[in-house]
Design an enzyme around this catalytic site. Sequence first.
Site, PDB file in Angstrom:
ATOM      1  N   HIS A 125     -15.958  40.761  89.782  1.00  0.00           N
ATOM      2  CA  HIS A 125     -16.942  40.594  88.786  1.00  0.00           C
ATOM      3  C   HIS A 125     -17.068  41.612  87.351  1.00  0.00           C
ATOM      4  O   HIS A 125     -18.016  41.453  87.015  1.00  0.00           O
ATOM      5  CB  HIS A 125     -18.838  40.402  89.588  1.00  0.00           C
ATOM      6  N   SER A 126     -17.030  42.636  87.471  1.00  0.00           N
ATOM      7  CA  SER A 126     -16.780  43.704  86.891  1.00  0.00           C
ATOM      8  C   SER A 126     -15.505  42.800  85.553  1.00  0.00           C
ATOM      9  O   SER A 126     -16.863  43.600  84.924  1.00  0.00           O
ATOM     10  CB  SER A 126     -16.160  44.785  87.457  1.00  0.00           C
TER      11      SER A 126
END
Length: 480
Positions: free
Chosen positions: A135-136
Site C-alpha cells: 500500500h505504500s
Amino acid sequence: MRKEEEEPLSPMARIFQSPEVDYCVVTIMGFKTKICTDDILDALKHNVSKHPRFSTKLSDNGAKWMETEVNVEDHVVVPYIDPEEIGEDGQGFVDDYISRLTMIPLDRSRPLWDIHILNVTTSDAEAVGVIRSHHSLGDGMSLISLMLACTHKTLIDPQNTDTPSFKRRGMMLHGLRKQGWFLRLRFTVCSIATLLWNTLVDMLLLLATVLFLKDTKTPLRGGADVGSNPKRFYRRTISLDDIKLIKNTMNMTINDVLVGVTQAALSSYLNRLYGKKKEEEDGALTSYPNHLPDRLRFRAGCAVNLRSDIGLKPLADMMAKDSKCRWGNYVSFIILPFHISLQTDPLVYLKLSKATMARKKHSYEDVLVYFFIKLALMLFGTKAAAALFNQPVKNVTTCISNVIGPMDEISFRGNPIAYITLSSYGHSQALLVHYISYAGKMIISLAVDPTIIPDPHKICDDMEESLKSMKAALSEKGLF
C-alpha cells in the site's frame, strides 16, 4: 547510493509500510483468454518497471525510496498447476492460492510488488492474474491509473482509454447563487457554524475511539489476531445501472447508495445470525422477526480521497510535478456510523445513508486526521503516528471503500479482462468491503477472516437482494 537517487516517502506511505500497519493491496483480474507469460514479461519491461515506485525499494529505516535494478522475472510467479488435481473446481484453487499469498510477506530487499499468473479456468474467466503491491506504493486510484496506462480498450479506438474525471461539489446550493446578498450571507454563516460544529463532534468521537470507544462485539468483529490471520476474497457483480437509477431517483451519490446497500445487507446478515443463536439457546423459533440487539454500535472506517480532482487521470498527469491529482497515498479516513436495524421499507437505509454521508461531507474530519497523522510523524516518529492511525481502525467493525474503475472493457496485450477487483489485507478487521466499477458493472469485493466469517457469500447474497428490494420499492411507489 547517491543522495539524488533517494526520495522520502509521503506521510501515509510511511504509515502503511510501518510494522504496526503493513497493508498490502491485492488486484485480481479475470481474463477471457489464457495468459502468455512472455507477453507479461515484455510488458513489464516496457511499462511497470520504469515507474518510479515500481523500480525502487525501501531504505532500511523505511523512510526513503531508493533506486534499484529491477529484474522483472523475480516479480512474476507462474506456479505449476496440475489440471487433474484441480478438476472442475478452478475457482476454489484460485481462492486457496490467493489466501496463501496473504501469509507470505513481500520481499523488502526489492521493489514491493509481484504478479502471479494462474492459467486456470473458472466460471467467468479462462485465466486469473493476481497483483500484490504494498500500500505504500500507492492507493487504489493510483493503481487503476497505472493499469489504464498498461492496457487499451478492447473495442473502439485502442489508442485511447478514457478516464472519468470529477470535481468536488461546492457547498452553496445552485439556487442560492441567484438570491439576494442577505440570504446568501445567512446561508454562509449557518453553513460555517454547522461545519465547525460537525468537525468538533467528529474529532471528539475520533479521540474517544482512539482512547476507549469500541464497537459492540458482534459475529462480524474479530479478535486481536485478525490482522495476522489468512484472508479469503469473494466477489459479486451487481448492476451499475440499477445503482445509478436509485442515485438519480433519490437525489443521492453513488457512494450514498453503496453505503445504504451495505447497511441493509449487514443488517439482514446479522439479524439472521442472532436469530440462529436464539434458536439454539431457546430450542424453538420465535415469531418476532427482529433479533438484533438494542443500541448496537457498528462503525466503518471509510477511505477518503483528498485530491481536488477525484476522478481517474492519465498516469502522466498523476506523475507530473504539482499535479492536483497526484500519484501516491493522498488519502485519509473517516468513521461512518452504520445504522444496523431491521427496516420494513428498504428505502429507509438509503435515507439514513444519505443523511450520514451529507453530514460527513460537511466536516473537516478527513483533513484533520491527515494533518494530525502528519504532525505526529514530524514530532514523534513513525511508530507513534502508526499507532494514532491504527488504534481507531482496530476499534471499528469494518472498512469500506469505492474506487472508480475503467468505464469500458480493457485488454492487456490482446487479452480482454472480464473483471477487476481491488482488496487488501493486513487490517485489523474480519471484514473489508471494497467496490470498484468496471465496464458498466459494479463489483463487490469482500476480504474476510474465514475463522470469523465462514459464509461471506451470504453477505454478497444480501447485498444483491438489498439492491433489488430498493429498486422494487422505488418502482412500487411510482418514483421512476
